[in-house]
Design an enzyme around this catalytic site. Structure first.
Site, short mmCIF file in Angstrom:
data_model
loop_
_atom_site.label_atom_id
_atom_site.label_comp_id
_atom_site.label_asym_id
_atom_site.label_seq_id
_atom_site.Cartn_x
_atom_site.Cartn_y
_atom_site.Cartn_z
CG ASN A 180 -0.32 -0.07 2.52
OD1 ASN A 180 0.63 -0.83 2.71
ND2 ASN A 180 -0.81 0.69 3.47
CD GLU A 278 4.54 -0.67 13.71
OE1 GLU A 278 3.31 -0.56 13.84
OE2 GLU A 278 5.35 -0.30 14.59
CB CYS A 312 -1.80 0.57 8.48
SG CYS A 312 -0.39 1.69 8.56
CD GLU A 493 8.42 0.41 10.92
OE1 GLU A 493 9.28 -0.05 10.13
OE2 GLU A 493 7.20 0.39 10.69
#
Length: 514
Positions: A180, A278, A312, A493
């Site tokens: 994505n 994640e 997300c 991250e």
């Protein structure tokens, strides 16, 4: 099965990392890529390949890729292991200069890369251009950060003693990235891994691997030593499984679904390797009764329907106080009606297709599940098939009302342009509903009440917390990660703290009194 390409060139005529133009009714780019292992472009050892089609027009083949397996992953890990020592011996500043040069190379090709991204993943050209720019900025950020990498000096309690820490690379690390954000997410994993001095193997998602290979091309052109970065395109179970289980791989960073992330984490834990997972969210936007409803509708429309809902951090549920729920719904419907769906390369289009036939089917299935459980479609909910939509994976932006917190549409990640509206009595119920799922990535609230905004910040169970802002959109210089099943949460991250996952800390005691 992907249809064959008319006038297809033979494999020997393909140029990896480059593209060739051929005729298929009209002129356009046809790209063929290979794996990047040991600084060389190589086919899958099996000789197998596959093709990706443009999700906006499945008659167009976007590119061909190697369908790699375990043997290719093993070769990539071995290559990274051989190159690691020399790369780790370089100073962080020298490594950072290569990242900075790579950012300039990517910037010089921004328009071309954005178009390639749109053809393969489907997002609008404006969205693709923004994502390519984000990758440029990430490489630039970590290139600059190289001047500050290191440990710290700690005061000792005795005289003539030096106490300090050193940050050192881990060794060979693996990266597994989703489709994505096919250039931004590889960039935000690659950059800290490389500048820290690790050997890297990355497996991009098979639906959109072009951008990862293009980043590898830019880094090679920028002077990255051969073997330091390796890209393997192929089957998730074979390639990803090998990366998770290979004893040479000391750490793995993954972004994707919870089911896959959980499985990988178990493999890593069994051999005590480091893991960073994640794994998505079910992100709420709370709209309180005092909110500016025009602002709320604007924020939800951007975060819920932008990027075709394939983020997300996308808003997939709106928790609204009942006294303004109907008024808010009307404003959101108006916003949805103004969205122009179509090919992301077409002027004026503001929402592209789903990435694949399977993703589209899943989105539509969730709408059916919601109505079956008693929810009501307020807008959209249908696949678009007429005219230019006939050959793409298009659906309407969709608003589902009368959603209860117990429904699947309120609890499970859809990953498409489907937003559910959950009416609640008050702020307390809104917080309870927002926290009543097993994930916690991003969350937003729209309110003019400062006290409630502060209470929300304290009590919401999410790793990214927004007030009067969209649930999507991240600052590259800030930490990112979720809580509960959204993330392992041990390492963040992005931002300067991303370095922590890719380094080990060594504590040094030095006595100079002798």
């Amino acid at each position: 099965m992907v249809p064959p390409v008319p006038n297809r060139l033979t494999r020997n005529e393909f140029l990896c990392g480059a593209f060739v133009v051929f005729l298929c009714g009209c002129s356009r780019d046809m790209r063929s890529y290979q794996n990047f292992i040991g600084g060389e472009w190589v086919p899958a050892r099996s000789g197998r390949s596959y093709q990706n089609v443009n999700p906006a027009d499945t008659r167009e083949v976007a590119a061909e890729y190697p369908l790699s397996g375990k043997e290719d992953a093993v070769a990539a890990v071995e290559s990274a292991g051989k190159a690691y020592g020399g790369w780790a011996a370089m100073t962080p500043v020298a490594r950072g200069r290569i990242l900075s040069r790579a950012s300039q190379i990517v910037e010089s090709r921004k328009a071309e890369l954005a178009e390639t991204l749109t053809r393969e993943e489907g997002k609008t050209l404006a969205e693709s251009t923004g994502e390519v720019q984000r990758a440029i900025d990430i490489f630039r950020f970590f290139g600059g950060l190289s001047y500050a990498l290191g440990g710290q000096t700690i005061p000792h309690d005795l005289p003539q003693q030096l106490l300090y820490t050193r940050r050192e690379p881990l060794g060979v690390v693996a990266l597994v990235t989703p489709w994505n954000f096919p250039i931004a997410i590889p960039a935000w994993k690659m950059a800290p891994a490389l500048v820290s001095g690790n050997g890297v193997v990355i497996k991009p998602a098979t639906q959109a691997p072009a951008m990862t290979l293009e980043l590898a091309r830019a880094l090679a052109e920028a002077g990255l030593p051969k073997g330091v970065l390796n890209v393997v395109v192929g089957e998730g179970r074979a390639v990803g499984g090998e990366l998770a289980g290979n004893p040479t791989v000391v750490a793995l960073s993954f972004t994707g679904s919870y089911s896959v992330g959980h499985q990988i984490y178990q493999q890593l834990a069994a051999r005590m390797a480091r893991g960073q997972m994640e794994m998505g969210g079910k992100n709420p936007t709370i709209v309180l009764g005092d909110a500016d409803l025009d602002l709320a509708a604007k924020l939800v429309a951007i975060a819920g329907f932008g990027l075709t809902g394939q983020a997300c951090t996308a808003t997939s549920r709106v928790i609204v106080e009942k006294r303004v729920a109907d008024a808010f719904a009307l404003k959101l419907i108006e916003r949805a009606g103004a969205i122009k769906v179509g090919n992301g390369l077409s002027e004026g289009v503001t929402m592209g297709p789903a990435v694949s036939k399977q993703q589209l089917a899943g989105n539509l299935e969730y709408v059916d599940i919601a109505t079956g459980e008693g929810a009501r479609v307020l807008y959209g909910g249908q696949r678009l098939t007429q005219g230019d939509f006939a050959h793409g994976h298009f659906m309407q932006p969709t608003i589902v009302g009368n959603v209860a917190a117990r429904m699947r549409i309120a609890r499970e990640e859809v990953f498409g342009p489907v937003v559910g509206i959950i009416p609640v009595d008050d702020f307390e119920e809104a917080i309870s509903v927002a926290n009543g799922v097993d994930v916690g990535l991003s969350a937003s609230i729209v309110t003019r009440d400062l006290r409630k905004a502060m209470l929300y910040i304290e009590r919401i169970e999410a790793g990214v917390v927004k007030v009067n802002q969209i649930s999507t959109g991240l600052a590259l210089q800030a930490p990112f990660g979720g809580v509960k099943k959204s993330s392992t949460d041990s390492f963040k991250e992005q931002g300067a703290g991303a370095i922590e996952f890719y380094t080990k800390l060594k504590t040094v005691y030095l006595d100079y009194s002798l």
